[in-house]
Design a protein around this motif. Sequence first.
Motif, PDB file in Angstrom:
ATOM      1  N   LEU A 220     -17.916   7.780 -19.723  1.00 16.77           N
ATOM      2  CA  LEU A 220     -18.924   8.850 -19.707  1.00 16.77           C
ATOM      3  C   LEU A 220     -19.513   9.063 -21.103  1.00 16.77           C
ATOM      4  N   ALA A 221     -18.630   9.021 -22.095  1.00 16.88           N
ATOM      5  CA  ALA A 221     -19.069   9.245 -23.473  1.00 16.88           C
ATOM      6  C   ALA A 221     -19.984   8.129 -23.966  1.00 16.88           C
ATOM      7  N   LYS A 222     -19.897   6.954 -23.362  1.00 21.45           N
ATOM      8  CA  LYS A 222     -20.670   5.799 -23.809  1.00 21.45           C
ATOM      9  C   LYS A 222     -21.943   5.578 -22.989  1.00 21.45           C
ATOM     10  N   MET A 223     -22.134   6.331 -21.899  1.00 20.57           N
ATOM     11  CA  MET A 223     -23.317   6.142 -21.061  1.00 20.57           C
ATOM     12  C   MET A 223     -24.576   6.648 -21.753  1.00 20.57           C
ATOM     13  N   GLU A 224     -25.701   5.978 -21.483  1.00 23.20           N
ATOM     14  CA  GLU A 224     -26.980   6.460 -21.973  1.00 23.20           C
ATOM     15  C   GLU A 224     -27.425   7.707 -21.214  1.00 23.20           C
ATOM     16  N   ASN A 225     -27.081   7.749 -19.909  1.00 22.22           N
ATOM     17  CA  ASN A 225     -27.393   8.939 -19.122  1.00 22.22           C
ATOM     18  C   ASN A 225     -26.408  10.048 -19.470  1.00 22.22           C
ATOM     19  N   ASN A 226     -26.803  11.276 -19.169  1.00 23.78           N
ATOM     20  CA  ASN A 226     -25.950  12.422 -19.505  1.00 23.78           C
ATOM     21  C   ASN A 226     -25.599  13.234 -18.251  1.00 23.78           C
ATOM     22  N   VAL A 294     -21.797   2.232  -5.688  1.00 31.07           N
ATOM     23  CA  VAL A 294     -20.503   2.281  -6.353  1.00 31.07           C
ATOM     24  C   VAL A 294     -20.490   1.390  -7.590  1.00 31.07           C
ATOM     25  N   VAL A 295     -19.816   1.873  -8.640  1.00 26.67           N
ATOM     26  CA  VAL A 295     -19.396   1.021  -9.753  1.00 26.67           C
ATOM     27  C   VAL A 295     -17.880   1.128  -9.819  1.00 26.67           C
ATOM     28  N   SER A 296     -17.201  -0.033  -9.794  1.00 23.60           N
ATOM     29  CA  SER A 296     -15.740  -0.007  -9.701  1.00 23.60           C
ATOM     30  C   SER A 296     -15.116  -1.073 -10.598  1.00 23.60           C
ATOM     31  N   THR A 297     -13.928  -0.774 -11.092  1.00 21.71           N
ATOM     32  CA  THR A 297     -13.151  -1.814 -11.757  1.00 21.71           C
ATOM     33  C   THR A 297     -12.761  -2.875 -10.728  1.00 21.71           C
ATOM     34  N   ASP A 298     -12.734  -4.108 -11.178  1.00 16.30           N
ATOM     35  CA  ASP A 298     -12.317  -5.219 -10.321  1.00 16.30           C
ATOM     36  C   ASP A 298     -10.804  -5.331 -10.404  1.00 16.30           C
ATOM     37  N   CYS A 299     -10.150  -4.277  -9.914  1.00 19.17           N
ATOM     38  CA  CYS A 299      -8.703  -4.186 -10.045  1.00 19.17           C
ATOM     39  C   CYS A 299      -8.017  -4.794  -8.826  1.00 19.17           C
ATOM     40  N   PRO A 300      -6.746  -5.157  -8.970  1.00 23.14           N
ATOM     41  CA  PRO A 300      -5.991  -5.552  -7.784  1.00 23.14           C
ATOM     42  C   PRO A 300      -5.561  -4.283  -7.054  1.00 23.14           C
ATOM     43  N   TYR A 314     -21.530  -4.903  -9.348  1.00 23.83           N
ATOM     44  CA  TYR A 314     -21.070  -3.612  -9.860  1.00 23.83           C
ATOM     45  C   TYR A 314     -19.547  -3.528  -9.946  1.00 23.83           C
ATOM     46  N   LEU A 315     -18.904  -4.702  -9.975  1.00 15.07           N
ATOM     47  CA  LEU A 315     -17.486  -4.796 -10.305  1.00 15.07           C
ATOM     48  C   LEU A 315     -17.365  -5.054 -11.802  1.00 15.07           C
ATOM     49  N   VAL A 316     -16.503  -4.307 -12.476  1.00 14.82           N
ATOM     50  CA  VAL A 316     -16.353  -4.467 -13.930  1.00 14.82           C
ATOM     51  C   VAL A 316     -14.883  -4.703 -14.262  1.00 14.82           C
ATOM     52  N   LEU A 330     -27.094   0.920 -15.383  1.00 16.03           N
ATOM     53  CA  LEU A 330     -27.895  -0.042 -14.636  1.00 16.03           C
ATOM     54  C   LEU A 330     -28.117   0.422 -13.208  1.00 16.03           C
ATOM     55  N   LEU A 331     -27.062   0.965 -12.604  1.00 15.29           N
ATOM     56  CA  LEU A 331     -27.151   1.442 -11.220  1.00 15.29           C
ATOM     57  C   LEU A 331     -28.225   2.519 -11.087  1.00 15.29           C
ATOM     58  N   LEU A 332     -28.304   3.401 -12.063  1.00 13.04           N
ATOM     59  CA  LEU A 332     -29.293   4.493 -12.013  1.00 13.04           C
ATOM     60  C   LEU A 332     -30.727   3.971 -12.050  1.00 13.04           C
ATOM     61  N   SER A 333     -30.912   2.789 -12.608  1.00 19.16           N
ATOM     62  CA  SER A 333     -32.272   2.256 -12.782  1.00 19.16           C
ATOM     63  C   SER A 333     -32.740   1.468 -11.566  1.00 19.16           C
ATOM     64  N   ARG A 334     -31.886   1.348 -10.550  1.00 14.01           N
ATOM     65  CA  ARG A 334     -32.218   0.502  -9.408  1.00 14.01           C
ATOM     66  C   ARG A 334     -32.139   1.266  -8.094  1.00 14.01           C
ATOM     67  N   SER A 335     -32.790   0.687  -7.092  1.00 15.34           N
ATOM     68  CA  SER A 335     -32.669   1.180  -5.720  1.00 15.34           C
ATOM     69  C   SER A 335     -31.837   0.159  -4.952  1.00 15.34           C
ATOM     70  N   ILE A 336     -30.676   0.568  -4.457  1.00 13.86           N
ATOM     71  CA  ILE A 336     -29.721  -0.371  -3.859  1.00 13.86           C
ATOM     72  C   ILE A 336     -29.679  -0.178  -2.346  1.00 13.86           C
ATOM     73  N   ASP A 337     -29.852  -1.255  -1.606  1.00  7.66           N
ATOM     74  CA  ASP A 337     -29.863  -1.219  -0.149  1.00  7.66           C
ATOM     75  C   ASP A 337     -28.431  -1.309   0.374  1.00  7.66           C
ATOM     76  N   LEU A 338     -27.976  -0.252   1.054  1.00  4.38           N
ATOM     77  CA  LEU A 338     -26.606  -0.211   1.596  1.00  4.38           C
ATOM     78  C   LEU A 338     -26.603  -0.196   3.122  1.00  4.38           C
ATOM     79  N   THR A 339     -27.696  -0.621   3.739  1.00  2.00           N
ATOM     80  CA  THR A 339     -27.804  -0.513   5.204  1.00  2.00           C
ATOM     81  C   THR A 339     -26.924  -1.517   5.939  1.00  2.00           C
ATOM     82  N   ASP A 340     -26.521  -2.612   5.295  1.00  2.00           N
ATOM     83  CA  ASP A 340     -25.728  -3.622   5.990  1.00  2.00           C
ATOM     84  C   ASP A 340     -24.599  -4.111   5.100  1.00  2.00           C
TER      85      ASP A 340
END
Length: 361
Positions: A220-226, A294-300, A314-316, A330-340
């Motif tokens: 959060l502290a490193k994001m450009e958005n607030n 969603v943005v998520s860690t690519d965790c086990p 959006y896996l990190v 990056l997610l905030l700057s895009r329109s993401i289709d989640l219909t399927d």
Amino acid sequence: MRIAIAIDRLSKGGAPKVMLSLANELLALGHEPHFLLMSEENIYDLPRGINVHCLFETDDKRLNRLFNLDKIAKKLSTKIARIESEVGKFDLFLSNLDKTNLLMAKTSVRPLFFVIHASVEEELKRHALLGPLKYVKKIRSKLALNGHHLITVSKGIEEEIRKKGRIKPASVTTIYNPFDIEDIVSKSLEKNPDIPTGDFWIHIGRFVQQKRHDVLFASLAKMENNLPIVLLCHKPKQARKLARKYGVEDRLIIPEFQYNPYPWIRAAKGMLLSSDFEGLPTVLIESLVCGTPVVSTDCPHGPKEILLDNLAEYLVPRRNPEELARKADLLLSRSIDLTDCGIERKVAADVVAKKYLGLIG
């Protein structure tokens, strides 16, 4: 069919919620689910037709002891036999969570399957850091699964068990967690005046080491958005204290416990997951169903089985707040289709319930 779902408790947490969803679907399909609880703690209003049997007192300290488990398991067997004499024989037993698994493994009830909700190896690593007693308790509960039939909630957990070889089960297969898609969508449309009117992120998870709130707050502290972030967690004071360390306490919104979190999820700009490990993270699937990216860690284990195709971007990496922040911006700057989203078809409650019923044969 009469199905017994044995579990520590029916309170906050992923496993109780998952098993309640399964019980609801079994009931809808005309079957008879019963919960066998090791504790009386219960925060869910259960629908008529789902039977609950509390087998031990909530403050029964014997359940947490290292010794005399055989004696407690014998008492458990007697209680189950008494229940069966009243309601009829169970066609299937499903055991959940370490405390319950440890006891159920010592009973002779059959057919018995153990549902594994999280990474075995990651849990052992975490408990090794908490001291020898914690580790001994944890590994004892895992080794009790030797020779038993296991159900894992993600392919990642199944592969881990097979490759590591620490547990030698009679069988292991994956059945994803059940989700009532229509119910989630319907509940997400309910009005809640407490939800912020402006844009915000959301994070849902207990305030425990596994969820890595430190990574979340650092990102959060490193994001450009607030944008502020809504936290649905069980230890708000501790969360605020940690957020203060990263200079983001003023961006936290922590409401009281929400029986219906879906309107909050739907209203959010995005769901953030910062965990070190998971089983099959419920919140990611719920978020996609609600139409929230969603943005998520690519965790086990689990996230990469959920965020498929174009969503895999959006896996990190784990423990990388810089990358989590970058992908959130990056997610905030895009329109993401989640219909399927392909995962929805695999986790539909009726599909999952029928797979569990197939175990009976």
